[in-house]
Design a protein around this motif. Structure first.
Motif, PDB file in Angstrom:
ATOM      1  N   PHE A   1      27.130  23.602   6.379  1.00  0.00           N
ATOM      2  CA  PHE A   1      26.408  23.133   5.200  1.00  0.00           C
ATOM      3  C   PHE A   1      25.738  24.283   4.459  1.00  0.00           C
ATOM      4  CE2 PHE A   1      22.491  21.479   3.240  1.00  0.00           C
ATOM      5  CZ  PHE A   1      23.067  20.629   2.316  1.00  0.00           C
ATOM      6  N   PHE A   2      25.153  25.209   5.191  1.00  0.00           N
ATOM      7  CA  PHE A   2      24.476  26.334   4.569  1.00  0.00           C
ATOM      8  C   PHE A   2      25.390  27.522   4.340  1.00  0.00           C
ATOM      9  CE2 PHE A   2      20.725  24.175   6.416  1.00  0.00           C
ATOM     10  CZ  PHE A   2      20.044  23.989   5.230  1.00  0.00           C
ATOM     11  N   GLY A   3      26.668  27.371   4.552  1.00  0.00           N
ATOM     12  CA  GLY A   3      27.610  28.437   4.274  1.00  0.00           C
ATOM     13  C   GLY A   3      27.520  29.595   5.235  1.00  0.00           C
ATOM     14  N   ASP A   4      27.090  29.333   6.465  1.00  0.00           N
ATOM     15  CA  ASP A   4      27.006  30.341   7.518  1.00  0.00           C
ATOM     16  C   ASP A   4      26.124  31.517   7.097  1.00  0.00           C
ATOM     17  OD1 ASP A   4      27.558  30.997  10.132  1.00  0.00           O
ATOM     18  OD2 ASP A   4      29.225  32.281   9.600  1.00  0.00           O
ATOM     19  N   HIS A   5      25.009  31.214   6.443  1.00  0.00           N
ATOM     20  CA  HIS A   5      24.045  32.237   6.060  1.00  0.00           C
ATOM     21  C   HIS A   5      23.161  32.589   7.248  1.00  0.00           C
ATOM     22  CE1 HIS A   5      24.981  32.316   1.817  1.00  0.00           C
ATOM     23  NE2 HIS A   5      25.010  30.993   1.824  1.00  0.00           N
ATOM     24  N   SER A   6      22.213  33.418   7.018  1.00  0.00           N
ATOM     25  CA  SER A   6      21.325  33.866   8.080  1.00  0.00           C
ATOM     26  C   SER A   6      20.383  32.750   8.504  1.00  0.00           C
ATOM     27  CB  SER A   6      20.518  35.074   7.617  1.00  0.00           C
ATOM     28  OG  SER A   6      19.583  34.674   6.647  1.00  0.00           O
ATOM     29  N   ILE A   7      19.727  32.956   9.608  1.00  0.00           N
ATOM     30  CA  ILE A   7      18.769  31.985  10.124  1.00  0.00           C
ATOM     31  C   ILE A   7      17.554  31.889   9.209  1.00  0.00           C
ATOM     32  CG2 ILE A   7      17.533  33.568  11.636  1.00  0.00           C
ATOM     33  CD1 ILE A   7      18.438  29.968  12.502  1.00  0.00           C
ATOM     34  N   PHE A   8      17.251  32.934   8.461  1.00  0.00           N
ATOM     35  CA  PHE A   8      16.113  32.889   7.546  1.00  0.00           C
ATOM     36  C   PHE A   8      16.358  31.906   6.413  1.00  0.00           C
ATOM     37  CE2 PHE A   8      15.867  37.188   9.405  1.00  0.00           C
ATOM     38  CZ  PHE A   8      14.664  37.022  10.075  1.00  0.00           C
ATOM     39  N   THR A   9      17.596  31.799   5.949  1.00  0.00           N
ATOM     40  CA  THR A   9      17.926  30.811   4.925  1.00  0.00           C
ATOM     41  C   THR A   9      17.740  29.407   5.470  1.00  0.00           C
ATOM     42  OG1 THR A   9      19.548  32.336   4.008  1.00  0.00           O
ATOM     43  CG2 THR A   9      19.711  30.055   3.329  1.00  0.00           C
ATOM     44  N   GLN A  10      18.159  29.186   6.706  1.00  0.00           N
ATOM     45  CA  GLN A  10      17.987  27.868   7.306  1.00  0.00           C
ATOM     46  C   GLN A  10      16.513  27.552   7.532  1.00  0.00           C
ATOM     47  OE1 GLN A  10      20.412  28.041  10.767  1.00  0.00           O
ATOM     48  NE2 GLN A  10      22.311  27.953   9.608  1.00  0.00           N
ATOM     49  N   LEU A  11      15.728  28.534   7.934  1.00  0.00           N
ATOM     50  CA  LEU A  11      14.291  28.319   8.086  1.00  0.00           C
ATOM     51  C   LEU A  11      13.636  28.005   6.743  1.00  0.00           C
ATOM     52  CD1 LEU A  11      13.272  31.109  10.624  1.00  0.00           C
ATOM     53  CD2 LEU A  11      13.316  28.651  11.013  1.00  0.00           C
ATOM     54  N   PHE A  12      14.054  28.716   5.708  1.00  0.00           N
ATOM     55  CA  PHE A  12      13.507  28.495   4.375  1.00  0.00           C
ATOM     56  C   PHE A  12      13.762  27.062   3.921  1.00  0.00           C
ATOM     57  CE2 PHE A  12      14.333  28.410  -0.223  1.00  0.00           C
ATOM     58  CZ  PHE A  12      13.071  28.724  -0.689  1.00  0.00           C
ATOM     59  N   TRP A  13      15.030  26.618   4.000  1.00  0.00           N
ATOM     60  CA  TRP A  13      15.360  25.265   3.563  1.00  0.00           C
ATOM     61  C   TRP A  13      14.744  24.212   4.468  1.00  0.00           C
ATOM     62  CZ3 TRP A  13      16.423  24.220  -1.092  1.00  0.00           C
ATOM     63  CH2 TRP A  13      17.102  25.140  -1.878  1.00  0.00           C
ATOM     64  N   GLY A  14      14.631  24.498   5.755  1.00  0.00           N
ATOM     65  CA  GLY A  14      13.979  23.569   6.662  1.00  0.00           C
ATOM     66  C   GLY A  14      12.518  23.363   6.305  1.00  0.00           C
ATOM     67  N   ILE A  15      11.831  24.445   5.994  1.00  0.00           N
ATOM     68  CA  ILE A  15      10.420  24.347   5.618  1.00  0.00           C
ATOM     69  C   ILE A  15      10.263  23.630   4.279  1.00  0.00           C
ATOM     70  CG2 ILE A  15       8.404  25.736   4.951  1.00  0.00           C
ATOM     71  CD1 ILE A  15       9.273  27.712   7.166  1.00  0.00           C
ATOM     72  N   ILE A  16      11.182  23.875   3.354  1.00  0.00           N
ATOM     73  CA  ILE A  16      11.146  23.167   2.066  1.00  0.00           C
ATOM     74  C   ILE A  16      11.303  21.666   2.287  1.00  0.00           C
ATOM     75  CG2 ILE A  16      12.374  22.828  -0.128  1.00  0.00           C
ATOM     76  CD1 ILE A  16      10.703  25.356  -0.083  1.00  0.00           C
ATOM     77  N   PHE A  17      12.287  21.265   3.108  1.00  0.00           N
ATOM     78  CA  PHE A  17      12.492  19.845   3.389  1.00  0.00           C
ATOM     79  C   PHE A  17      11.284  19.234   4.099  1.00  0.00           C
ATOM     80  CE2 PHE A  17      17.337  20.426   3.359  1.00  0.00           C
ATOM     81  CZ  PHE A  17      17.432  19.961   2.062  1.00  0.00           C
ATOM     82  N   ILE A  18      10.676  19.968   5.018  1.00  0.00           N
ATOM     83  CA  ILE A  18       9.497  19.475   5.720  1.00  0.00           C
ATOM     84  C   ILE A  18       8.346  19.256   4.736  1.00  0.00           C
ATOM     85  CG2 ILE A  18       7.673  20.165   7.330  1.00  0.00           C
ATOM     86  CD1 ILE A  18       9.876  21.369   9.093  1.00  0.00           C
ATOM     87  N   CYS A  19       8.141  20.187   3.831  1.00  0.00           N
ATOM     88  CA  CYS A  19       7.053  20.048   2.851  1.00  0.00           C
ATOM     89  C   CYS A  19       7.292  18.865   1.917  1.00  0.00           C
ATOM     90  CB  CYS A  19       6.900  21.332   2.046  1.00  0.00           C
ATOM     91  SG  CYS A  19       6.232  22.700   3.005  1.00  0.00           S
ATOM     92  N   ILE A  20       8.512  18.698   1.445  1.00  0.00           N
ATOM     93  CA  ILE A  20       8.830  17.558   0.578  1.00  0.00           C
ATOM     94  C   ILE A  20       8.653  16.251   1.336  1.00  0.00           C
ATOM     95  CG2 ILE A  20      10.699  16.398  -0.670  1.00  0.00           C
ATOM     96  CD1 ILE A  20      11.738  19.203  -1.409  1.00  0.00           C
ATOM     97  N   GLY A  21       9.112  16.210   2.575  1.00  0.00           N
ATOM     98  CA  GLY A  21       8.959  15.008   3.385  1.00  0.00           C
ATOM     99  C   GLY A  21       7.507  14.651   3.622  1.00  0.00           C
ATOM    100  N   LEU A  22       6.692  15.645   3.956  1.00  0.00           N
ATOM    101  CA  LEU A  22       5.265  15.387   4.166  1.00  0.00           C
ATOM    102  C   LEU A  22       4.581  14.916   2.885  1.00  0.00           C
ATOM    103  CD1 LEU A  22       4.195  18.312   6.519  1.00  0.00           C
ATOM    104  CD2 LEU A  22       4.405  15.893   7.076  1.00  0.00           C
ATOM    105  N   PHE A  23       4.977  15.500   1.758  1.00  0.00           N
ATOM    106  CA  PHE A  23       4.409  15.073   0.477  1.00  0.00           C
ATOM    107  C   PHE A  23       4.744  13.611   0.199  1.00  0.00           C
ATOM    108  CE2 PHE A  23       4.910  14.522  -4.137  1.00  0.00           C
ATOM    109  CZ  PHE A  23       3.599  14.716  -4.522  1.00  0.00           C
ATOM    110  N   LEU A  24       5.990  13.208   0.460  1.00  0.00           N
ATOM    111  CA  LEU A  24       6.375  11.817   0.226  1.00  0.00           C
ATOM    112  C   LEU A  24       5.698  10.867   1.208  1.00  0.00           C
ATOM    113  CD1 LEU A  24      10.173  12.172  -0.590  1.00  0.00           C
ATOM    114  CD2 LEU A  24       8.300  11.688  -2.153  1.00  0.00           C
ATOM    115  N   ILE A  25       5.502  11.306   2.441  1.00  0.00           N
ATOM    116  CA  ILE A  25       4.794  10.469   3.418  1.00  0.00           C
ATOM    117  C   ILE A  25       3.344  10.252   2.972  1.00  0.00           C
ATOM    118  CG2 ILE A  25       3.899  10.407   5.770  1.00  0.00           C
ATOM    119  CD1 ILE A  25       6.494  11.847   6.609  1.00  0.00           C
ATOM    120  N   ILE A  26       2.697  11.311   2.524  1.00  0.00           N
ATOM    121  CA  ILE A  26       1.321  11.186   2.047  1.00  0.00           C
ATOM    122  C   ILE A  26       1.270  10.341   0.777  1.00  0.00           C
ATOM    123  CG2 ILE A  26      -0.608  12.496   1.075  1.00  0.00           C
ATOM    124  CD1 ILE A  26       0.162  14.748   3.041  1.00  0.00           C
TER     125      ILE A  26
END
Length: 65
Positions: A33-58
């Motif tokens: 899905f992430f095009g076999d990029h580095s782990i930092f790209t996956q961490l970046f998108w993971g944190i973005i999704f977590i922040c959006i999810g928490l915002f919607l939960i709140i």
């Protein structure tokens, strides 16, 4: 107890972000899905999704109404 659809969507997005952040290196479907990029790209998108999810939960919490 009433759960709004926004909170449910937030929980789903949060779980996707948590899986992306924690299991991004081992799950091959995420690597494709992430095009076999580095782990930092996956961490970046993971944190973005977590922040959006928490915002919607709140945003969808019944205490704010």
């Amino acid at each position: 107890m009433e759960t709004s659809i926004i909170a449910i969507i937030g929980i789903i997005i949060f779980l996707i972000g948590a899986l992306t952040t924690t299991l991004g290196r081992t799950l091959t479907i995420l690597r494709f899905f992430f095009g076999d990029h580095s782990i930092f790209t996956q961490l970046f998108w993971g944190i973005i999704f977590i922040c959006i999810g928490l915002f919607l939960i709140i945003l969808g919490s019944p205490q704010l109404r």
